[in-house]
Design a protein around this motif. Sequence first.
Motif, PDB file in Angstrom:
ATOM      1  N   LEU A   1       0.818  -1.205   0.000  1.00  9.86           N
ATOM      2  CA  LEU A   1       0.000   0.000   0.000  1.00  9.86           C
ATOM      3  C   LEU A   1       0.852   1.256   0.000  1.00  9.86           C
ATOM      4  CD1 LEU A   1      -2.736  -1.089   2.569  1.00  9.86           C
ATOM      5  CD2 LEU A   1      -2.647  -1.455   0.110  1.00  9.86           C
ATOM      6  N   GLN A   2       2.153   1.116  -0.266  1.00 11.16           N
ATOM      7  CA  GLN A   2       3.053   2.255  -0.384  1.00 11.16           C
ATOM      8  C   GLN A   2       3.236   2.594  -1.859  1.00 11.16           C
ATOM      9  OE1 GLN A   2       3.897   3.660   2.509  1.00 11.16           O
ATOM     10  NE2 GLN A   2       2.724   2.003   3.463  1.00 11.16           N
ATOM     11  N   PRO A   3       3.693   3.825  -2.194  1.00 17.84           N
ATOM     12  CA  PRO A   3       3.963   4.151  -3.602  1.00 17.84           C
ATOM     13  C   PRO A   3       4.871   3.112  -4.232  1.00 17.84           C
ATOM     14  CG  PRO A   3       4.098   6.125  -2.257  1.00 17.84           C
ATOM     15  CD  PRO A   3       3.932   4.970  -1.300  1.00 17.84           C
ATOM     16  N   ALA A   4       4.480   2.653  -5.418  1.00 21.77           N
ATOM     17  CA  ALA A   4       5.171   1.518  -6.042  1.00 21.77           C
ATOM     18  C   ALA A   4       5.941   1.955  -7.282  1.00 21.77           C
ATOM     19  CB  ALA A   4       4.158   0.436  -6.413  1.00 21.77           C
ATOM     20  N   GLY A   5       7.160   1.420  -7.420  1.00 15.15           N
ATOM     21  CA  GLY A   5       7.923   1.619  -8.646  1.00 15.15           C
ATOM     22  C   GLY A   5       8.439   3.034  -8.821  1.00 15.15           C
ATOM     23  N   LYS A   6       8.817   3.329 -10.060  1.00 14.57           N
ATOM     24  CA  LYS A   6       9.424   4.623 -10.379  1.00 14.57           C
ATOM     25  C   LYS A   6       8.382   5.739 -10.394  1.00 14.57           C
ATOM     26  CE  LYS A   6      10.065   5.902 -14.536  1.00 14.57           C
ATOM     27  NZ  LYS A   6      10.458   6.173 -15.949  1.00 14.57           N
ATOM     28  N   ILE A   7       8.870   6.961 -10.235  1.00 17.70           N
ATOM     29  CA  ILE A   7       8.000   8.137 -10.319  1.00 17.70           C
ATOM     30  C   ILE A   7       7.568   8.324 -11.769  1.00 17.70           C
ATOM     31  CG2 ILE A   7       7.875  10.628  -9.983  1.00 17.70           C
ATOM     32  CD1 ILE A   7       9.943  10.341  -7.761  1.00 17.70           C
ATOM     33  N   PRO A   8       6.278   8.530 -12.038  1.00 17.35           N
ATOM     34  CA  PRO A   8       5.814   8.624 -13.428  1.00 17.35           C
ATOM     35  C   PRO A   8       6.322   9.870 -14.143  1.00 17.35           C
ATOM     36  CG  PRO A   8       4.032   9.120 -11.896  1.00 17.35           C
ATOM     37  CD  PRO A   8       5.172   8.621 -11.068  1.00 17.35           C
ATOM     38  N   ALA A   9       6.586   9.688 -15.447  1.00 19.72           N
ATOM     39  CA  ALA A   9       6.999  10.785 -16.333  1.00 19.72           C
ATOM     40  C   ALA A   9       6.055  10.828 -17.529  1.00 19.72           C
ATOM     41  CB  ALA A   9       8.443  10.588 -16.781  1.00 19.72           C
ATOM     42  N   LEU A  10       6.155  11.879 -18.321  1.00 25.01           N
ATOM     43  CA  LEU A  10       5.226  12.076 -19.437  1.00 25.01           C
ATOM     44  C   LEU A  10       5.215  10.912 -20.421  1.00 25.01           C
ATOM     45  CD1 LEU A  10       5.622  15.862 -20.331  1.00 25.01           C
ATOM     46  CD2 LEU A  10       3.528  14.705 -19.626  1.00 25.01           C
ATOM     47  N   GLU A  11       6.378  10.299 -20.657  1.00 29.11           N
ATOM     48  CA  GLU A  11       6.478   9.247 -21.669  1.00 29.11           C
ATOM     49  C   GLU A  11       6.057   7.876 -21.140  1.00 29.11           C
ATOM     50  OE1 GLU A  11      10.498   9.745 -19.659  1.00 29.11           O
ATOM     51  OE2 GLU A  11       8.919  11.051 -20.480  1.00 29.11           O
ATOM     52  N   ASP A  12       5.711   7.765 -19.859  1.00 31.25           N
ATOM     53  CA  ASP A  12       5.411   6.475 -19.250  1.00 31.25           C
ATOM     54  C   ASP A  12       3.979   6.019 -19.512  1.00 31.25           C
ATOM     55  OD1 ASP A  12       7.918   6.008 -18.110  1.00 31.25           O
ATOM     56  OD2 ASP A  12       7.439   7.233 -16.350  1.00 31.25           O
ATOM     57  N   MET A  13       3.822   4.686 -19.523  1.00 27.53           N
ATOM     58  CA  MET A  13       2.502   4.081 -19.495  1.00 27.53           C
ATOM     59  C   MET A  13       2.160   3.793 -18.036  1.00 27.53           C
ATOM     60  SD  MET A  13       1.510   3.848 -22.674  1.00 27.53           S
ATOM     61  CE  MET A  13       0.173   2.663 -22.615  1.00 27.53           C
TER      62      MET A  13
ATOM     63  N   ALA B   1      -9.366   2.837 -18.481  1.00 26.99           N
ATOM     64  CA  ALA B   1      -8.334   2.212 -19.311  1.00 26.99           C
ATOM     65  C   ALA B   1      -7.553   1.157 -18.534  1.00 26.99           C
ATOM     66  CB  ALA B   1      -7.377   3.276 -19.834  1.00 26.99           C
ATOM     67  N   GLN B   2      -7.129   0.113 -19.240  1.00 25.84           N
ATOM     68  CA  GLN B   2      -6.233  -0.868 -18.648  1.00 25.84           C
ATOM     69  C   GLN B   2      -4.849  -0.270 -18.450  1.00 25.84           C
ATOM     70  OE1 GLN B   2      -6.971  -3.948 -17.534  1.00 25.84           O
ATOM     71  NE2 GLN B   2      -9.134  -3.609 -18.050  1.00 25.84           N
ATOM     72  N   GLN B   3      -4.428   0.537 -19.407  1.00 25.63           N
ATOM     73  CA  GLN B   3      -3.183   1.278 -19.315  1.00 25.63           C
ATOM     74  C   GLN B   3      -3.285   2.506 -20.215  1.00 25.63           C
ATOM     75  OE1 GLN B   3      -0.445  -1.812 -20.625  1.00 25.63           O
ATOM     76  NE2 GLN B   3      -0.342  -0.905 -22.666  1.00 25.63           N
ATOM     77  N   LEU B   4      -2.509   3.525 -19.877  1.00 28.67           N
ATOM     78  CA  LEU B   4      -2.639   4.792 -20.589  1.00 28.67           C
ATOM     79  C   LEU B   4      -1.320   5.554 -20.500  1.00 28.67           C
ATOM     80  CD1 LEU B   4      -4.909   6.582 -21.986  1.00 28.67           C
ATOM     81  CD2 LEU B   4      -5.091   7.751 -19.791  1.00 28.67           C
ATOM     82  N   ALA B   5      -0.948   6.196 -21.609  1.00 27.88           N
ATOM     83  CA  ALA B   5       0.237   7.050 -21.595  1.00 27.88           C
ATOM     84  C   ALA B   5      -0.102   8.353 -20.876  1.00 27.88           C
ATOM     85  CB  ALA B   5       0.704   7.330 -23.019  1.00 27.88           C
ATOM     86  N   VAL B   6       0.808   8.807 -20.032  1.00 32.63           N
ATOM     87  CA  VAL B   6       0.569  10.050 -19.291  1.00 32.63           C
ATOM     88  C   VAL B   6       0.290  11.198 -20.248  1.00 32.63           C
ATOM     89  CG1 VAL B   6       1.593  11.715 -17.696  1.00 32.63           C
ATOM     90  CG2 VAL B   6       1.996   9.268 -17.370  1.00 32.63           C
ATOM     91  N   ASP B   7       1.005  11.225 -21.366  1.00 33.57           N
ATOM     92  CA  ASP B   7       0.863  12.322 -22.329  1.00 33.57           C
ATOM     93  C   ASP B   7      -0.505  12.334 -23.004  1.00 33.57           C
ATOM     94  OD1 ASP B   7       2.070  14.599 -23.517  1.00 33.57           O
ATOM     95  OD2 ASP B   7       2.331  13.473 -25.382  1.00 33.57           O
ATOM     96  N   GLN B   8      -1.269  11.218 -22.915  1.00 30.62           N
ATOM     97  CA  GLN B   8      -2.587  11.141 -23.554  1.00 30.62           C
ATOM     98  C   GLN B   8      -3.712  11.631 -22.649  1.00 30.62           C
ATOM     99  OE1 GLN B   8      -2.966   7.054 -24.760  1.00 30.62           O
ATOM    100  NE2 GLN B   8      -1.776   7.346 -26.656  1.00 30.62           N
ATOM    101  N   LEU B   9      -3.395  11.992 -21.429  1.00 31.40           N
ATOM    102  CA  LEU B   9      -4.429  12.486 -20.521  1.00 31.40           C
ATOM    103  C   LEU B   9      -5.046  13.771 -21.068  1.00 31.40           C
ATOM    104  CD1 LEU B   9      -2.675  11.888 -17.087  1.00 31.40           C
ATOM    105  CD2 LEU B   9      -4.704  10.708 -17.941  1.00 31.40           C
ATOM    106  N   GLN B  10      -6.366  13.881 -20.946  1.00 30.27           N
ATOM    107  CA  GLN B  10      -7.078  15.037 -21.494  1.00 30.27           C
ATOM    108  C   GLN B  10      -7.013  16.211 -20.521  1.00 30.27           C
ATOM    109  OE1 GLN B  10     -10.983  14.019 -22.994  1.00 30.27           O
ATOM    110  NE2 GLN B  10     -10.248  12.135 -23.940  1.00 30.27           N
TER     111      GLN B  10
ATOM    112  N   LYS C   1      -0.816  17.324 -16.402  1.00 33.08           N
ATOM    113  CA  LYS C   1      -0.783  15.866 -16.538  1.00 33.08           C
ATOM    114  C   LYS C   1       0.151  15.251 -15.512  1.00 33.08           C
ATOM    115  CE  LYS C   1      -1.671  16.201 -21.528  1.00 33.08           C
ATOM    116  NZ  LYS C   1      -1.139  15.966 -22.883  1.00 33.08           N
ATOM    117  N   LEU C   2       1.343  15.827 -15.393  1.00 30.47           N
ATOM    118  CA  LEU C   2       2.312  15.301 -14.432  1.00 30.47           C
ATOM    119  C   LEU C   2       1.831  15.481 -12.998  1.00 30.47           C
ATOM    120  CD1 LEU C   2       5.871  16.232 -15.804  1.00 30.47           C
ATOM    121  CD2 LEU C   2       4.945  13.959 -15.338  1.00 30.47           C
ATOM    122  N   SER C   3       1.219  16.608 -12.726  1.00 26.80           N
ATOM    123  CA  SER C   3       0.731  16.879 -11.377  1.00 26.80           C
ATOM    124  C   SER C   3      -0.323  15.855 -10.973  1.00 26.80           C
ATOM    125  CB  SER C   3       0.157  18.290 -11.299  1.00 26.80           C
ATOM    126  OG  SER C   3      -0.385  18.541 -10.030  1.00 26.80           O
ATOM    127  N   LEU C   4      -1.197  15.500 -11.903  1.00 29.73           N
ATOM    128  CA  LEU C   4      -2.257  14.527 -11.603  1.00 29.73           C
ATOM    129  C   LEU C   4      -1.673  13.154 -11.289  1.00 29.73           C
ATOM    130  CD1 LEU C   4      -5.190  13.560 -11.495  1.00 29.73           C
ATOM    131  CD2 LEU C   4      -5.119  13.284 -13.982  1.00 29.73           C
TER     132      LEU C   4
END
Length: 469
Positions: free
Chosen positions: A350-362, A437-446, A453-456
Motif C-alpha cells: 500500500l506504499q507508492p510503487a515503482g518509479k515516479i511517473p513521467a510524461l512518456e510512461d505508461m 483504461a487498462q493502461q494509458l500514456a501520461v501524455d494522452q491524458l485530457q 498531466k504530471l501533477s495529476l
Amino acid sequence: MPKTSKAKTAKRPSTDDEQLPPKQSKVADTRPPLCFDSPASLFQSLIQPMGTEQFFSEYWEKKPLHLQRTDHDTASYYQSLFQLSDLPSLCSEDLEYYRDVNVVRCINGKKKVLNKPGRVKSSGLNKSFAQNKATIQFHQPQRFKDELWRIQEKLECFFGALVGSNVYITPQESQGLPAHYDDVEVFILQLEGQKRWLLYTPTFPLASEYSVESEEKMGSPTHDILLKAGDLLYFPRGTIHQASTPAGVDHSTHVTLSTYQRMSWGDLLLDIFPNLLCDHSKTAVSLREGMPRGLLLGDSDNLDTSSTLSAGLRSLADRLENGTQQVRSTHMKRDFIMNRLPPYSQQELLQPAGKIPALEDMVCLRFKDHIVITVEPSHEKTDEATQLVVFVLHSLKNQRENHMMGDSCDEEEEQDTSRGLQFPLSHLQALRQLQQAQQLAVDQLQLPTQEAKLSLVLALWSESLLVVL
C-alpha cells in the motif's frame, strides 16, 4: 448487518511481546474451493455449481436458495474460517460483551440475553454454552480472521456495498434467536455440524429494517432445510427465518455474510435528491419564487400547494429522463468507501510503487475496486460562490479492526481525513480516462498542459493509487 452504535475500537496488545492474530486452521493442501482471481470469480465460486447470471435472474431479491456440498475439501475449508475451538484464543483479544460477543437463547419465542459484565472470558462462554445451552454470537469476525477478511473484501468489490458477518455457535437442541426478518441479503455458510432452518413468506418484502415477527403472521414455513457442513443458504431481506441445532448434533457453527443494507432505489433518491433539487433550482425560476404568505402557519387552505410542487418535480423528472440533469451521489459513496474493508494485502503493497511517473510512461490505476470518484461542492469555506470539485476517495487506509463496528467518522471528520485527493473539476475527464483504461500514456491524458498531466499522476502515485508499467 445492522451497524452498531459508536463503540471503542477493538484493542490490540501493544507490548514488546505483541501477540500475533489467532492462527488460522490449516486447510487441505489442495486448491481452495473459492477462486480469488477477481471479485466476480470469487462470487461465482461461492455459489457454484450455480452460475452468477442464473442466481441474479432467479433468486436475488426473489426467493431462497440451498446449495448442498458433499465434497470434503469444501467442508474442510469452511471449517477453517471459524470454529468453536477458536474461541479461547480469540478471548485473548480483549473482547467485550455486546460490542464483540452476544450470548443469547430463544426461550418461548423470546430472545434472552445472557451476557456477563466485564470482558469476555473463555470460561464464561463455555459455561453459558454447556450449562445454559446458549448461542454464542461473534460480531464481525473478519476483524480477526484473515480468510474472512479476504472473502469479504472481494465481495465488497463485487457488490459495491458493505459486507458484514456474524458467527453463530449453537449447542444441540437449542435456538439462539426468535423468528425474525432482516434488512440485508443473507448468505449462510455452514461451518460445523448441522442446523435446521425454517423459512416463511415475507410479510414485508425486501424489508428496510430488522423486526421480530409474531407466530400469527408467519403462517406455515415455506422451506424446512437442514444445512450440513459445506452447504450454503441464501435468502432475500425480509425473509422470516428461525434456526435450531437438531438433537444428536454436538453443536452448529455457521457464518452469515450479509450485504445490501440501505442500498435500494429509495435510498439512492434520498442521497441524490438534495443535489438534484439545488441544481434544478438554478435554472428553474418557478422553484426560486417565494412561497405564499402564511404557508408555514397553515394559513393556506385555498392554495393548491400539491399542484405547484408536483409541477416542479415533474419538470425535474423530465430533465433527468432526457439527460440534461446530472445525478451526483455523495453520501452513499462516502459512507461505503470510508467504512469498507481495506485491500487484502501486505502493508508494504500500500506504499507508492515503482518509479515516479513521467510524461512518456505508461501508467495504470492500482486498487481500482477501492476507488470512487465524486463531484461535490468544495469543502473550503470562502466568501466566493461554491465551486464544484472532484474527489478521488479510497479505502487503502481504512482500519480492518473497525469494519462494521460503528466507528466511522462523522461527516465533518470524513471531509478532513487523508483518505483521498481533491482536484479541480477540469480534471474529471482525465480521471475517467484512467479509471476506464487498462493502461494509458501520461501524455494522452485530457488536460491542457504537461504540468497538469504530471501533477495529476504524481498525486495519484504518491497516494499509492497509480503505478508505472
